[in-house]
Design a protein around this motif. Structure first.
Motif, PDB file in Angstrom:
ATOM      1  N   GLY A 130       0.801  -1.216   0.000  1.00 36.90           N
ATOM      2  CA  GLY A 130       0.000   0.000   0.000  1.00 36.90           C
ATOM      3  C   GLY A 130       0.838   1.271   0.000  1.00 36.90           C
ATOM      4  O   GLY A 130       0.300   2.376  -0.057  1.00 36.90           O
ATOM      5  N   LYS A 131       2.159   1.119   0.080  1.00 35.82           N
ATOM      6  CA  LYS A 131       3.008   2.312   0.100  1.00 35.82           C
ATOM      7  C   LYS A 131       3.549   2.584  -1.298  1.00 35.82           C
ATOM      8  O   LYS A 131       3.472   1.742  -2.184  1.00 35.82           O
ATOM      9  N   ARG A 132       4.128   3.781  -1.454  1.00 32.07           N
ATOM     10  CA  ARG A 132       4.661   4.124  -2.775  1.00 32.07           C
ATOM     11  C   ARG A 132       6.182   4.109  -2.773  1.00 32.07           C
ATOM     12  O   ARG A 132       6.812   4.731  -1.928  1.00 32.07           O
ATOM     13  N   VAL A 133       6.755   3.437  -3.750  1.00 34.12           N
ATOM     14  CA  VAL A 133       8.206   3.353  -3.864  1.00 34.12           C
ATOM     15  C   VAL A 133       8.617   3.901  -5.225  1.00 34.12           C
ATOM     16  O   VAL A 133       7.975   3.625  -6.231  1.00 34.12           O
ATOM     17  N   GLY A 134       9.689   4.683  -5.247  1.00 34.57           N
ATOM     18  CA  GLY A 134      10.164   5.256  -6.497  1.00 34.57           C
ATOM     19  C   GLY A 134      11.436   4.581  -6.957  1.00 34.57           C
ATOM     20  O   GLY A 134      12.266   4.175  -6.158  1.00 34.57           O
ATOM     21  N   VAL A 135      11.587   4.444  -8.291  1.00 32.23           N
ATOM     22  CA  VAL A 135      12.793   3.855  -8.867  1.00 32.23           C
ATOM     23  C   VAL A 135      13.131   4.616 -10.140  1.00 32.23           C
ATOM     24  O   VAL A 135      12.279   5.285 -10.715  1.00 32.23           O
ATOM     25  N   GLN A 136      14.375   4.488 -10.581  1.00 33.63           N
ATOM     26  CA  GLN A 136      14.752   5.134 -11.823  1.00 33.63           C
ATOM     27  C   GLN A 136      14.348   4.258 -12.999  1.00 33.63           C
ATOM     28  O   GLN A 136      14.539   3.052 -12.978  1.00 33.63           O
ATOM     29  N   GLN A 137      13.791   4.904 -14.015  1.00 30.49           N
ATOM     30  CA  GLN A 137      13.340   4.174 -15.187  1.00 30.49           C
ATOM     31  C   GLN A 137      14.504   3.532 -15.906  1.00 30.49           C
ATOM     32  O   GLN A 137      15.530   4.160 -16.138  1.00 30.49           O
ATOM     33  N   GLY A 138      14.350   2.270 -16.292  1.00 31.79           N
ATOM     34  CA  GLY A 138      15.402   1.587 -17.035  1.00 31.79           C
ATOM     35  C   GLY A 138      16.449   0.976 -16.136  1.00 31.79           C
ATOM     36  O   GLY A 138      17.387   0.348 -16.605  1.00 31.79           O
ATOM     37  N   SER A 139      16.327   1.126 -14.816  1.00 30.03           N
ATOM     38  CA  SER A 139      17.347   0.582 -13.914  1.00 30.03           C
ATOM     39  C   SER A 139      16.959  -0.814 -13.453  1.00 30.03           C
ATOM     40  O   SER A 139      15.822  -1.252 -13.584  1.00 30.03           O
ATOM     41  N   ILE A 140      17.960  -1.513 -12.881  1.00 34.52           N
ATOM     42  CA  ILE A 140      17.701  -2.859 -12.367  1.00 34.52           C
ATOM     43  C   ILE A 140      16.753  -2.775 -11.176  1.00 34.52           C
ATOM     44  O   ILE A 140      16.022  -3.726 -10.882  1.00 34.52           O
ATOM     45  N   PHE A 141      16.747  -1.620 -10.483  1.00 32.57           N
ATOM     46  CA  PHE A 141      15.852  -1.479  -9.342  1.00 32.57           C
ATOM     47  C   PHE A 141      14.402  -1.458  -9.806  1.00 32.57           C
ATOM     48  O   PHE A 141      13.514  -1.966  -9.119  1.00 32.57           O
ATOM     49  N   GLU A 142      14.176  -0.867 -10.978  1.00 35.14           N
ATOM     50  CA  GLU A 142      12.822  -0.858 -11.527  1.00 35.14           C
ATOM     51  C   GLU A 142      12.383  -2.284 -11.844  1.00 35.14           C
ATOM     52  O   GLU A 142      11.280  -2.698 -11.496  1.00 35.14           O
ATOM     53  N   THR A 143      13.287  -3.038 -12.500  1.00 34.83           N
ATOM     54  CA  THR A 143      12.964  -4.421 -12.835  1.00 34.83           C
ATOM     55  C   THR A 143      12.636  -5.202 -11.578  1.00 34.83           C
ATOM     56  O   THR A 143      11.650  -5.942 -11.515  1.00 34.83           O
ATOM     57  N   TYR A 144      13.469  -5.025 -10.542  1.00 37.55           N
ATOM     58  CA  TYR A 144      13.266  -5.757  -9.299  1.00 37.55           C
ATOM     59  C   TYR A 144      11.930  -5.399  -8.660  1.00 37.55           C
ATOM     60  O   TYR A 144      11.140  -6.282  -8.315  1.00 37.55           O
ATOM     61  N   ALA A 145      11.683  -4.076  -8.518  1.00 37.39           N
ATOM     62  CA  ALA A 145      10.461  -3.645  -7.832  1.00 37.39           C
ATOM     63  C   ALA A 145       9.219  -4.084  -8.592  1.00 37.39           C
ATOM     64  O   ALA A 145       8.244  -4.532  -7.999  1.00 37.39           O
ATOM     65  N   LYS A 146       9.266  -3.973  -9.924  1.00 33.17           N
ATOM     66  CA  LYS A 146       8.087  -4.353 -10.693  1.00 33.17           C
ATOM     67  C   LYS A 146       7.859  -5.857 -10.649  1.00 33.17           C
ATOM     68  O   LYS A 146       6.734  -6.330 -10.748  1.00 33.17           O
ATOM     69  N   LYS A 147       8.961  -6.633 -10.487  1.00 34.73           N
ATOM     70  CA  LYS A 147       8.796  -8.091 -10.514  1.00 34.73           C
ATOM     71  C   LYS A 147       8.346  -8.608  -9.164  1.00 34.73           C
ATOM     72  O   LYS A 147       7.481  -9.474  -9.085  1.00 34.73           O
ATOM     73  N   TYR A 148       8.957  -8.100  -8.072  1.00 38.44           N
ATOM     74  CA  TYR A 148       8.687  -8.714  -6.774  1.00 38.44           C
ATOM     75  C   TYR A 148       7.724  -7.926  -5.898  1.00 38.44           C
ATOM     76  O   TYR A 148       7.040  -8.480  -5.066  1.00 38.44           O
ATOM     77  N   TRP A 149       7.686  -6.602  -6.046  1.00 35.94           N
ATOM     78  CA  TRP A 149       6.895  -5.810  -5.127  1.00 35.94           C
ATOM     79  C   TRP A 149       5.547  -5.379  -5.675  1.00 35.94           C
ATOM     80  O   TRP A 149       4.567  -5.399  -4.963  1.00 35.94           O
ATOM     81  N   ALA A 150       5.518  -4.971  -6.958  1.00 39.45           N
ATOM     82  CA  ALA A 150       4.273  -4.459  -7.527  1.00 39.45           C
ATOM     83  C   ALA A 150       3.140  -5.478  -7.450  1.00 39.45           C
ATOM     84  O   ALA A 150       2.018  -5.123  -7.091  1.00 39.45           O
ATOM     85  N   PRO A 151       3.395  -6.776  -7.757  1.00 42.61           N
ATOM     86  CA  PRO A 151       2.294  -7.740  -7.678  1.00 42.61           C
ATOM     87  C   PRO A 151       1.801  -7.950  -6.250  1.00 42.61           C
ATOM     88  O   PRO A 151       0.708  -8.483  -6.057  1.00 42.61           O
ATOM     89  N   ARG A 152       2.590  -7.532  -5.235  1.00 44.47           N
ATOM     90  CA  ARG A 152       2.187  -7.764  -3.852  1.00 44.47           C
ATOM     91  C   ARG A 152       1.565  -6.512  -3.249  1.00 44.47           C
ATOM     92  O   ARG A 152       1.485  -6.383  -2.039  1.00 44.47           O
ATOM     93  N   GLY A 153       1.155  -5.553  -4.076  1.00 47.60           N
ATOM     94  CA  GLY A 153       0.406  -4.420  -3.553  1.00 47.60           C
ATOM     95  C   GLY A 153       1.238  -3.179  -3.267  1.00 47.60           C
ATOM     96  O   GLY A 153       0.760  -2.256  -2.620  1.00 47.60           O
ATOM     97  N   VAL A 154       2.470  -3.150  -3.738  1.00 45.08           N
ATOM     98  CA  VAL A 154       3.277  -1.950  -3.543  1.00 45.08           C
ATOM     99  C   VAL A 154       3.157  -1.091  -4.805  1.00 45.08           C
ATOM    100  O   VAL A 154       3.274  -1.611  -5.912  1.00 45.08           O
ATOM    101  N   THR A 155       2.919   0.204  -4.646  1.00 40.33           N
ATOM    102  CA  THR A 155       2.818   1.087  -5.808  1.00 40.33           C
ATOM    103  C   THR A 155       4.212   1.508  -6.248  1.00 40.33           C
ATOM    104  O   THR A 155       4.938   2.157  -5.496  1.00 40.33           O
ATOM    105  N   VAL A 156       4.592   1.103  -7.451  1.00 47.47           N
ATOM    106  CA  VAL A 156       5.932   1.415  -7.949  1.00 47.47           C
ATOM    107  C   VAL A 156       5.820   2.526  -8.987  1.00 47.47           C
ATOM    108  O   VAL A 156       5.098   2.400  -9.962  1.00 47.47           O
ATOM    109  N   THR A 157       6.527   3.634  -8.759  1.00 44.25           N
ATOM    110  CA  THR A 157       6.502   4.754  -9.706  1.00 44.25           C
ATOM    111  C   THR A 157       7.887   4.929 -10.308  1.00 44.25           C
ATOM    112  O   THR A 157       8.882   4.878  -9.594  1.00 44.25           O
ATOM    113  N   THR A 158       7.936   5.142 -11.615  1.00 44.57           N
ATOM    114  CA  THR A 158       9.240   5.274 -12.260  1.00 44.57           C
ATOM    115  C   THR A 158       9.530   6.749 -12.572  1.00 44.57           C
ATOM    116  O   THR A 158       8.630   7.525 -12.866  1.00 44.57           O
TER     117      THR A 158
END
Lengths: 257, 238, 229
Positions: A130-158
């Motif tokens: 339910g919280k919002r996490v920011g990542v840099q677009q095109g980075s490995i952190f974006e890939t990680y957050a979108k793969k493991y966190w976004a499906p579990r209800g974390v809002t990922v913004t690039t």
């Protein structure tokens, strides 16, 4: 010298040595990532990556030109031949190896989540639900957050660059930002607006997505350039230049495992 | 190209699985901004066209500032600028509103289109044939009635071509929303480009979708013109 | 200092934005005249191409077109020089941005010029030819002044839109005014201050443009009666 003359000499050079501008190596960089690459107020590029790149060029007796480009546009720009190599803290990952090749490893630093002090947030999907996490677009952190966190209800913004993400963290739009630990420290936590923030564990790592360190991104067909750069990297390790430059910025072993 | 469409068509059109995104988000932004902007623009235009400078000058200042600066800068001011002010962050009501990138974008788009629409409508009101206005006054219409029955219907009709241009510009203007982290059509294209590096295809699909919607809007406005500006249409051969 | 040492960076950025805008204006005007003439020509093939150009370009947001063309330009040029075995010709970002903006706004200029040309009542040209003026004379003395009356508001508008679009080149990676303000704002956490500065600079640019163009507009609008509200 006008464009035509330049073009003709370039054509002759091409025919003569089968390589474009052997004396100049252009590196693409996004200078919003201290201490690896950043821009001073007077416009000068500084940082560990910049120093490494310049040292490699000195080793090869070549002239370094730094071309600024956004991180998420780095690989297309490399393919469009806007520059010859990417030195911008770009991790060597299997996904990227499909598009480009890399030199040998430059360095390897861990990644953490930055949160507001006292927020008790941890770098796990359960804590961040339910919280919002920011990542840099095109980075490995974006890939990680979108793969493991976004499906579990974390809002990922690039964001286009991590400093934009930090700005939103400070203003309260985000609850956390994932970034390289050293960058978090230098670009954010040690600055005045980063005072109320800290790194939250556990360390974020995934072998498949993160790879094992950063390298110089190169076009797949530039095999000769890759060999030259690798020999230069080995040389600056051997003659102590790497350690000297690393000590300027880091008190730990930045080369990593 | 086909794998790209196959993988991302849903993102481009309406959702990325978590929020409304793509074309749906763009159209949503357009509808809200234009509706509120239109409603604001009519009273503002009347004030702007008025001979009383205490009415006209403030409105002039508003349109001058909002038409004289890029929408991109206005959005950055509202999103990053206002968002960084302590005063805004401290007030729960204001912060809840400006915290969302979507709200900031709506505010910026609405104010921008209100400014342009005000100028368009004011110009149309000022271009009222002097005879119509004199006639209305002569038969004793009050100012309110004069505007409602004579000036506004006439002016809005006159403004239709220019206003249709404005709506289409608004559609295009919504593309800056991605800098406020709103997942509109362009943001989806940027994301797809970052994921696949197929730059031309990623942006090309977005471009085609914008083109399609533009054509639909142009067609819709042409139909509106045929209805409301019927007296200006070329004569048919009988 | 009010701008905390970022003054030079901002000034350099403002200069770059202005240069991009002015050079794009030149490119757009040239392309616009060409496209308008093609569209008005009697050959349907030329008119069709010009119509396709203005319709497609004006149907897509300038930001999307900028992103699309900016990278594609270099890739296509590379493919072309590669196929001819020539050395690579580098388009520097500034030139790419100017060409892109010029190409996009050429379509808008074409429409304005064409609309202005068509707005002059046909009778004017017929009358001029009837009293014995040559085509050139008629164009210079009758058609052009009246055309300018219709064209100037549109052209002024096109120029202002182009100027404001030049503020988007920071998204192409150019070091313009907005990019400088972004860096300064994020580094000092005083985004409001720096973006206000950017807004004021743009306001200054547009004001100067309008002040410069207003006397022209007035000169071409003599004798048009307005309603009394």
């Amino acid at each position: 010298m006008n464009r035509l003359s330049r073009g003709m000499i370039g054509a002759m050079a091409l025919l003569a040595c089968q390589a474009y501008a052997q004396d100049t190596i252009r590196f693409g960089v996004e200078a919003t990532y201290p201490p690896f690459e950043s821009k001073q107020a007077d416009g000068k590029l500084v940082g560990f990556d910049i120093d490494l790149g310049n040292a490699i060029c000195t080793q090869l007796k070549a002239h370094c030109v730094w071309v600024e480009n956004s991180f998420d546009g780095m690989i297309p720009a490399l393919k469009a031949k806007k520059f010859d190599g990417i030195i911008s803290s770009m991790s060597i990952t299997t996904e990227r190896l499909k598009q480009i090749s890399f030199s040998d490893k430059l360095f390897n630093t861990p990644a953490f989540l930055a949160v507001k002090k006292g927020s008790q947030l941890k770098a796990t999907p359960e804590a961040l639900r339910g919280k919002r996490v920011g990542v840099q677009q095109g980075s490995i952190f974006e890939t990680y957050a979108k793969k493991y966190w976004a499906p579990r209800g974390v809002t990922v913004t690039t964001y286009q660059s991590s400093d934009l993400a930090y700005a939103d963290l400070v203003s309260g739009r985000l609850d956390g930002v994932i970034d390289d630990a050293v960058v978090l420290r230098d670009a954010f936590l040690s600055k005045p607006n980063g005072q109320g923030y800290e790194m939250a564990g556990p360390e974020i790592y995934d072998a498949a997505i993160f790879g094992h360190g950063t390298g110089i991104g190169l076009r797949k067909e530039d095999i000769a350039l890759r060999q030259k750069l690798n020999s230069a990297i080995a040389a600056i390790h051997r003659n102590g230049t790497y350690d000297k430059l690393a000590k300027k910025y880091f008190s730990f072993n930045v080369y990593g495992k | 190209m086909m794998e790209l469409i196959h993988a991302y068509w849903r993102n481009y059109l309406w959702s990325d699985g978590y929020v409304i995104s793509g074309l749906a988000m763009t159209l949503w932004l357009l509808v809200i901004a234009c509706t509120i902007g239109f409603c604001l623009a009519i009273p503002l235009a009347i004030a702007r066209a008025s001979e009383r400078s205490w009415l006209a000058k403030p409105v002039w200042l508003f349109t001058y500032v909002f038409r004289g600066t890029p929408l991109f800068v206005q959005l950055l001011l509202i999103y990053s600028g206002l968002g960084s002010l302590r005063a805004i962050q401290a007030s729960p009501l204001l912060w809840d509103f400006f915290r969302e990138g979507f709200n900031c974008t709506i505010v910026a788009l609405t104010l921008n289109t209100a400014a342009y629409s005000t100028e368009i409508f004011a110009g149309a009101i000022e271009a009222s044939p002097y005879g119509e206005v004199e006639a209305g006054r002569a038969i004793g219409m009050s100012t309110w009635k004069l505007y409602r029955r004579i000036i506004l219907p006439s002016a809005l009709r006159r403004a239709l071509p220019a206003y249709s241009n404005e709506v289409i510009f608004m559609l295009h203007a919504t593309s800056v929303a991605f800098t406020a982290t709103v997942p509109d059509l362009l943001k989806v294209a940027v994301d797809v480009n970052a994921a696949t590096f197929m730059t031309f295809e990623a942006y090309g699909i977005a471009a085609l979708l914008y083109l399609a919607v533009t054509f639909l809007l142009v067609g819709a406005f042409r139909a509106a013109e045929r209805r409301w500006l019927a007296y200006l249409q070329p004569l048919h051969h009988h | 200092m009010l701008l905390q040492g970022y003054g030079t960076l901002l000034a350099a950025g403002a200069l770059l934005t202005l240069k991009v805008a002015l050079l794009s204006l030149l490119a757009a005007f040239v392309i616009g005249i060409a496209a308008a003439s093609l569209k008005l020509s009697r050959q349907s093939a030329a008119a069709a191409i010009a119509t396709a150009y203005t319709t497609v370009i004006r149907g897509i947001p300038d930001l999307v077109l900028m992103l699309l063309i900016y990278y594609s330009l270099q890739i296509w040029l590379n493919d072309w020089t590669d196929s001819l075995h020539l050395a690579q010709i580098d388009i520097d970002p500034f030139a790419a941005a100017v060409l892109t903006l010029g190409f996009i706004y050429g379509a808008y200029f074409a429409e304005t010029l064409r609309g202005a040309f068509l707005s002059v009542p046909r009778g004017q040209m017929d009358a001029a030819l009837a009293i014995g003026m040559k085509r050139q004379q008629a164009f210079r003395r009758i058609l052009f002044p009246q055309m300018m009356r219709f064209a100037l508001p549109g052209l002024t508008n096109n120029w202002l839109v182009l100027l404001k679009s030049a503020g988007l080149v920071s998204l192409l990676g150019l070091d313009d005014l907005v990019h400088a303000a972004r860096q300064a704002g994020n580094a000092t956490a005083q985004q409001f201050l720096f973006y206000t500065v950017v807004a004021l600079v743009f306001l200054a640019f547009t004001t100067i443009s309008q002040l410069a163009l207003r006397p022209l507009q007035r000169a071409y609008s003599h004798g048009v009666r307005k309603a009394q509200l």
